[in-house]
Design a protein around this motif. Structure first.
Motif, PDB file in Angstrom:
ATOM      1  N   PHE A 434       0.807  -1.206   0.200  1.00 50.93           N
ATOM      2  CA  PHE A 434      -0.087   0.057   0.077  1.00 50.93           C
ATOM      3  C   PHE A 434       0.772   1.297   0.133  1.00 50.93           C
ATOM      4  CE2 PHE A 434      -2.872  -2.921   1.341  1.00 50.93           C
ATOM      5  CZ  PHE A 434      -4.256  -2.627   1.057  1.00 50.93           C
ATOM      6  N   PRO A 435       0.897   2.097  -1.027  1.00 50.79           N
ATOM      7  CA  PRO A 435       1.818   3.190  -1.037  1.00 50.79           C
ATOM      8  C   PRO A 435       1.764   4.140   0.112  1.00 50.79           C
ATOM      9  CG  PRO A 435       0.792   2.855  -3.334  1.00 50.79           C
ATOM     10  CD  PRO A 435       0.103   1.869  -2.403  1.00 50.79           C
ATOM     11  N   ARG A 436       2.743   4.552   0.556  1.00 48.08           N
ATOM     12  CA  ARG A 436       2.714   5.561   1.715  1.00 48.08           C
ATOM     13  C   ARG A 436       1.728   6.640   1.393  1.00 48.08           C
ATOM     14  NH1 ARG A 436       6.220  10.071   2.585  1.00 48.08           N
ATOM     15  NH2 ARG A 436       6.277  10.630   4.968  1.00 48.08           N
ATOM     16  N   ASP A 437       1.925   7.453   0.407  1.00 48.36           N
ATOM     17  CA  ASP A 437       0.816   8.481   0.141  1.00 48.36           C
ATOM     18  C   ASP A 437      -0.455   8.188  -0.042  1.00 48.36           C
ATOM     19  OD1 ASP A 437       3.266  10.204   0.063  1.00 48.36           O
ATOM     20  OD2 ASP A 437       3.556  10.253  -2.104  1.00 48.36           O
ATOM     21  N   PHE A 438      -0.714   6.966  -0.626  1.00 49.05           N
ATOM     22  CA  PHE A 438      -2.068   6.591  -0.935  1.00 49.05           C
ATOM     23  C   PHE A 438      -2.708   6.408   0.544  1.00 49.05           C
ATOM     24  CE2 PHE A 438      -4.849   2.752  -0.833  1.00 49.05           C
ATOM     25  CZ  PHE A 438      -5.805   3.201  -1.853  1.00 49.05           C
ATOM     26  N   LEU A 439      -1.948   5.628   1.580  1.00 47.20           N
ATOM     27  CA  LEU A 439      -2.471   5.547   2.761  1.00 47.20           C
ATOM     28  C   LEU A 439      -2.936   6.748   3.540  1.00 47.20           C
ATOM     29  CD1 LEU A 439      -0.370   2.500   3.940  1.00 47.20           C
ATOM     30  CD2 LEU A 439      -2.737   2.542   3.428  1.00 47.20           C
ATOM     31  N   LYS A 440      -1.851   7.978   3.476  1.00 46.22           N
ATOM     32  CA  LYS A 440      -2.103   9.114   4.087  1.00 46.22           C
ATOM     33  C   LYS A 440      -3.432   9.783   3.524  1.00 46.22           C
ATOM     34  CE  LYS A 440       2.566  10.363   5.644  1.00 46.22           C
ATOM     35  NZ  LYS A 440       3.738  11.313   5.490  1.00 46.22           N
ATOM     36  N   LYS A 441      -3.421   9.810   2.269  1.00 50.24           N
ATOM     37  CA  LYS A 441      -4.575  10.380   1.436  1.00 50.24           C
ATOM     38  C   LYS A 441      -6.060   9.748   2.046  1.00 50.24           C
ATOM     39  CE  LYS A 441      -2.401  11.971  -2.525  1.00 50.24           C
ATOM     40  NZ  LYS A 441      -2.071  11.886  -3.871  1.00 50.24           N
ATOM     41  N   ASN A 442      -5.917   8.454   2.446  1.00 51.92           N
ATOM     42  CA  ASN A 442      -7.057   7.672   2.942  1.00 51.92           C
ATOM     43  C   ASN A 442      -7.222   7.619   4.378  1.00 51.92           C
ATOM     44  OD1 ASN A 442      -8.740   6.600   0.510  1.00 51.92           O
ATOM     45  ND2 ASN A 442      -6.569   6.346  -0.034  1.00 51.92           N
ATOM     46  N   GLY A 443      -6.548   8.576   5.092  1.00 50.56           N
ATOM     47  CA  GLY A 443      -6.850   8.633   6.497  1.00 50.56           C
ATOM     48  C   GLY A 443      -5.797   7.777   7.262  1.00 50.56           C
ATOM     49  N   LYS A 448       4.176   4.160  11.909  1.00 48.34           N
ATOM     50  CA  LYS A 448       4.708   2.736  12.219  1.00 48.34           C
ATOM     51  C   LYS A 448       3.643   1.754  11.369  1.00 48.34           C
ATOM     52  CE  LYS A 448       6.158   3.712  16.831  1.00 48.34           C
ATOM     53  NZ  LYS A 448       6.207   3.410  18.263  1.00 48.34           N
ATOM     54  N   ALA A 449       2.400   2.240  11.206  1.00 49.25           N
ATOM     55  CA  ALA A 449       1.494   1.527  10.461  1.00 49.25           C
ATOM     56  C   ALA A 449       1.824   1.189   9.093  1.00 49.25           C
ATOM     57  CB  ALA A 449      -0.022   1.729  10.696  1.00 49.25           C
ATOM     58  N   ILE A 450       2.075   2.661   8.686  1.00 51.31           N
ATOM     59  CA  ILE A 450       2.420   2.611   7.263  1.00 51.31           C
ATOM     60  C   ILE A 450       3.559   1.917   6.584  1.00 51.31           C
ATOM     61  CG2 ILE A 450       3.015   4.333   5.297  1.00 51.31           C
ATOM     62  CD1 ILE A 450       1.272   6.481   6.837  1.00 51.31           C
ATOM     63  N   ASN A 451       4.584   1.759   7.592  1.00 55.13           N
ATOM     64  CA  ASN A 451       6.024   1.015   7.442  1.00 55.13           C
ATOM     65  C   ASN A 451       5.984  -0.184   7.954  1.00 55.13           C
ATOM     66  OD1 ASN A 451       7.528   3.255   5.817  1.00 55.13           O
ATOM     67  ND2 ASN A 451       6.616   4.482   7.141  1.00 55.13           N
ATOM     68  N   ALA A 452       4.921  -0.993   8.357  1.00 56.53           N
ATOM     69  CA  ALA A 452       5.092  -2.063   9.089  1.00 56.53           C
ATOM     70  C   ALA A 452       5.619  -3.023   8.109  1.00 56.53           C
ATOM     71  CB  ALA A 452       3.504  -2.521   9.408  1.00 56.53           C
ATOM     72  N   ILE A 551      13.711   4.636   8.001  1.00 60.14           N
ATOM     73  CA  ILE A 551      13.171   5.093   6.960  1.00 60.14           C
ATOM     74  C   ILE A 551      12.153   5.227   6.496  1.00 60.14           C
ATOM     75  CG2 ILE A 551      13.943   4.996   4.290  1.00 60.14           C
ATOM     76  CD1 ILE A 551      16.502   3.793   5.180  1.00 60.14           C
ATOM     77  N   ALA A 552      11.383   6.235   5.984  1.00 59.14           N
ATOM     78  CA  ALA A 552       9.893   6.288   5.914  1.00 59.14           C
ATOM     79  C   ALA A 552       9.502   5.768   4.544  1.00 59.14           C
ATOM     80  CB  ALA A 552       9.314   7.608   6.006  1.00 59.14           C
ATOM     81  N   ASP A 553      10.316   6.098   3.598  1.00 51.45           N
ATOM     82  CA  ASP A 553       9.843   5.518   2.117  1.00 51.45           C
ATOM     83  C   ASP A 553      10.712   5.857   1.148  1.00 51.45           C
ATOM     84  OD1 ASP A 553      10.155   8.459   1.589  1.00 51.45           O
ATOM     85  OD2 ASP A 553       7.982   8.938   2.351  1.00 51.45           O
ATOM     86  N   ALA A 554      10.356   5.539  -0.309  1.00 50.23           N
ATOM     87  CA  ALA A 554      11.454   5.408  -1.252  1.00 50.23           C
ATOM     88  C   ALA A 554      12.019   6.751  -1.179  1.00 50.23           C
ATOM     89  CB  ALA A 554      10.867   4.968  -2.473  1.00 50.23           C
ATOM     90  N   GLU A 555      11.277   7.908  -1.166  1.00 45.04           N
ATOM     91  CA  GLU A 555      11.766   9.024  -1.532  1.00 45.04           C
ATOM     92  C   GLU A 555      12.988   9.624  -0.279  1.00 45.04           C
ATOM     93  OE1 GLU A 555      10.088  13.761  -1.441  1.00 45.04           O
ATOM     94  OE2 GLU A 555       8.813  12.149  -1.445  1.00 45.04           O
ATOM     95  N   GLU A 556      12.753   9.155   0.889  1.00 43.20           N
ATOM     96  CA  GLU A 556      13.561   9.370   1.968  1.00 43.20           C
ATOM     97  C   GLU A 556      14.952   8.471   1.694  1.00 43.20           C
ATOM     98  OE1 GLU A 556      13.045   8.608   6.474  1.00 43.20           O
ATOM     99  OE2 GLU A 556      11.855  10.275   5.844  1.00 43.20           O
ATOM    100  N   GLU A 557      14.658   7.262   1.181  1.00 45.70           N
ATOM    101  CA  GLU A 557      15.776   6.384   1.041  1.00 45.70           C
ATOM    102  C   GLU A 557      16.793   6.970  -0.006  1.00 45.70           C
ATOM    103  OE1 GLU A 557      16.906   1.656   0.761  1.00 45.70           O
ATOM    104  OE2 GLU A 557      15.055   2.328   0.181  1.00 45.70           O
TER     105      GLU A 557
END
Length: 753
Positions: A434-443, A448-452, A551-557
């Motif tokens: 589930f893409p990080r930005d997609f999850l954020k846009k959907n609440g 921690k859950a996004i990067n589980a 590391i939160a996501d691909a952009e950060e990495e």
């Protein structure tokens, strides 16, 4: 004793390094500071040397021409003398072990007396910038002739020649060298002296002391060990001298403690070292081939190796059967995921080694596994172990292992992702299901859950790029249509309702259960544990838990990878991604640091450093409390590394300030900070007759304000002042930058009235 004499003695092997000395760790800024101090005839401290018999000392750089001769072993002064040797002789000394870039390419400006390392944009085509090593080797005359060809003022040429002679004559400066000698100066005593005089730096570890004793009987020990470490590094694994020495110790002595090496002879050490290297290669091959753990990021549990190499040494050919190999792999994985050696490493290693030796080769591995069960209470993996987040979590390596040993398929090509089936230029990449930005846009705003770990899978680079940031609802049906079973092969729940963002939490729960079941099923193929109901109690998760940071996501990495590339391009070591910050006493995992240099950008010299992006304040507190210098901005970190470590004080400055005198950089910073008008740098002010009245570091011609470095470069200051110029010395402005603002603002105010 003159510096030149000291360097000559180093050249012929009469001054050397004891084996317990670490390698060369100075940076360019320190080298430049040393030469500048000598040029200005500032004191640079005395040297301390241990006088001993060369046949006993076994130091690095000792001449082998006259065995038994007296030799001086530098206890204090290695960095200074190595730097001067490299600059004056044009090459590193025989005992050198480090990065020669630190003293290569130092230049001196014959007029401004500035020292700087070579920069083409600043120095190319300008003969006033003189290569210091060339000056030391060739002398002044040829260089002075070159200056006379471009300078039309003979006085300027003579002044430059005087400065060049002064620089070249630093070899004639006397440096006091204090000697310690006598039969009472044993290695232990000398090491204690070394630690005392170097108390400002990192003290010798137990491993350093043990290696020093080994090198006294086997001078080539360090180089042989480094050769093995370099070969492993080229293969993608980073190990330390202490780590390898621990394996040598278990083989040679049957003891995990470094103190056991005290009386080891050369032949025993050499034999144990070669066997340790061979057994380590066997273990790496076995883990890589059977578990797919084939690079540093996924090879956790390094300190299981000293136990395993001893087992292989005892078992010999008996370790080649499949059942024994399975037990090796099972025990290794279990020690890694539960953090068996994350706390008091030496004491736990000693306990496990004793268990292995008492049981013997036939029963040793079973005994070690029973010890793990007693320690943990239960070795079964549970779904909650995959609730951890970030790639620093130990169960990240389990997810990678499952991908490589099972039937996991790539979602783009449909090919299995087993070890050996990937092309040389292809590697597995982490994919957020589930893409990080997609999850954020959907609440979903819980990091921690996004990067589980349950939201991670591994794909080839091309597949990862093809899927990009599309949600599962969009690309899962495509994957299943093109490659039936590929989703299930990566432990994706098949209920399509769970592919919707509102059901993300349940998706994670079910996938974690699937991962735990897959992990246990695979481990059961290696070793059959007793039924759960026969094991009393269950120890709460200690080392697989979540922690702050990561590391939160691909952009950060990508940003971190760019920093690492920038760092390594400049000869500094790459940072460790998602470094585990642990309590030094308990081994408890406290946080993950995005990019860290726990030994500093220059090991043993600079302070521990970390770059953490988009983290909460608590991560900064945890890191700073244990001595890390922490940065939260990539460019700010680059400026620190360039200016403080590499000695490039102009890094990050605007183009107009790239050639200002080093002493003027604080003024540049103030101009930028205060948003003052951009000056002309290195400008000349002319009188009405066209005659040059002076050269200044900064000139604001429209405001008739200028800042100069020295009076001799502005001989007509009084005439300029009479014409309304406000002239300041560089020292004045550095001490009181507000002078510039007052001068420029008053001029602006006057011009407006």
């Amino acid at each position: 004793m003159k510096i030149s004499t000291l360097l000559d003695q180093i050249e012929i092997g009469q001054i050397a390094l004891p084996e317990f000395q670490r390698g060369y760790v100075w940076n360019r800024d320190q080298v430049r500071g040393l030469v500048r101090s000598l040029y200005k005839r500032y004191p640079v401290g005395s040297l301390l040397a241990w006088i001993t018999d060369s046949s006993q000392a076994k130091g690095r750089g000792v001449s082998d021409v006259n065995p038994g001769q007296q030799v001086k072993m530098l206890l204090d002064g290695q960095q200074r003398m190595t730097s001067l040797y490299g600059i004056i002789k044009g090459e590193p000394p025989a005992f050198f072990d480090g990065d020669a870039n630190a003293f290569t390419g130092l230049y001196f400006h014959a007029e401004t007396e500035e020292f700087s390392f070579y920069m083409a944009s600043k120095m190319q085509g300008n003969p006033l910038w003189v290569d210091v090593t060339r000056l030391m080797k060739e002398g002044v005359l040829d260089i002075q002739d070159e200056l006379s060809d471009v300078l039309d003022d003979n006085k300027r040429v003579l002044r430059c020649g005087h400065r060049l002679n002064r620089l070249r004559e630093i070899g004639d400066i006397d440096v006091h060298i204090e000697d310690v000698s006598g039969s009472e100066m044993t290695l232990d005593v000398v090491v204690d002296i070394f630690n005392r005089v170097n108390s400002g730096g990192r003290k010798l570890s137990k491993g350093d002391l043990a290696l020093a004793r080994i090198c006294s009987v086997e001078p080539n020990a360090r180089s042989r060990m480094r050769k093995a470490l370099d070969e492993w590094s080229e293969a993608g694994f980073e190990f330390s001298l202490d780590w390898l020495l621990r394996s040598v110790t278990t083989i040679a002595t049957g003891d995990a403690r470094f103190s056991a090496l005290h009386d080891l002879d050369a032949s025993t050490f050499n034999s144990a070292l070669q066997r340790a290297i061979n057994h380590t290669n066997t273990i790496l091959d076995l883990i890589g081939a059977r578990l797919g753990l084939d690079h540093q990021q996924v090879l956790t549990g390094h300190f299981a190796f000293p136990i395993l190499v001893r087992f292989l040494d005892e078992a010999g050919g008996g370790a080649q059967d499949l059942e024994t190999q399975n037990k090796i792999l099972f025990w290794y994985v279990q020690t890694a995921i539960w953090g068996r050696y994350s706390g008091s490493t030496e004491s736990v290693l000693s306990r496990d080694l004793n268990i292995l030796l008492d049981a013997g080769p036939a029963e040793g591995l079973d005994a070690l596994i029973r010890e793990l069960m007693l320690w943990r209470g239960n070795l079964r993996i549970r779904p909650e172990h995959f609730t951890g987040w970030s790639r620093g979590n130990r169960f990240y390596s389990i997810l990678y292992m499952l991908t490589r040993v099972g039937e996991a398929q790539d979602w783009g090509s449909g090919l299995p992702l087993k070890k050996g089936l990937l092309g040389k230029n292809t590697s597995l990449e982490v994919h957020h299901i589930f893409p990080r930005d997609f999850l954020k846009k959907n609440g979903h705003d819980d990091k921690k859950a996004i990067n589980a770990l349950g939201n991670f899978c591994f794909l080839t680079k091309n597949s990862n790029l093809q899927i990009s940031n599309r949600p599962p609802q969009a690309y899962f049906p495509e994957v299943e249509s093109q490659h039936p079973g590929a989703l299930a092969s990566q432990w994706i729940p098949q209920d399509r309702e769970l592919w919707k963002p509102e059901n993300y939490a349940e998706f994670l729960r079910q996938r974690q259960a699937l991962l735990a079941d897959a992990a246990n099923t695979f481990l059961d193929t290696l070793y059959q544990l007793p039924p759960e109901d026969s094991v009393t109690g269950y120890q709460v998760i200690e080392q697989g838990e979540s922690a702050l940071g990561g590391i939160a996501d691909a952009e950060e990495e990508k940003a971190l990878d760019e920093v690492n590339a920038w760092i390594t391009d400049r000869g500094l070591p790459a940072g460790e991604k998602e470094f585990e910050l642990r309590d030094p006493d308990t081994g408890e995992l406290k946080a993950f640091l995005d990019l860290a240099w726990p030994e500093g950008l220059q090991e043993g010299l600079s302070e521990p450093t970390a770059l953490v992006l988009n983290e909460e304040l608590e991560v900064f507190k945890l890191a700073t409390n244990v001595g890390f210098q922490v940065f939260d901005d990539a460019e700010e970190f680059r400026v620190y590394a360039a200016r403080k470590v590499l000695g490039d004080l102009h890094y990050g400055l605007p183009e107009w300030a790239q050639q200002v005198d080093e002493a003027a950089i604080p003024v540049v910073n103030h101009i930028l900070k205060s948003d003052l008008p951009v000056p002309e740098c290195g400008g000349e002010i002319q009188m009405g007759t066209g005659e040059v009245a002076g050269e200044f570091e900064f000139v604001w011609d429209d405001h008739r304000v200028a800042v100069g470095v020295s009076d001799e470069r502005a001989p007509h200051r009084a005439m300029l002042a009479a014409q309304g110029w406000r002239l300041f010395s560089l020292d004045e402005v550095v001490e009181l930058p507000r002078l510039l603002e007052v001068a420029l603002e008053s001029d602006l105010g006057g011009s407006q009235s």
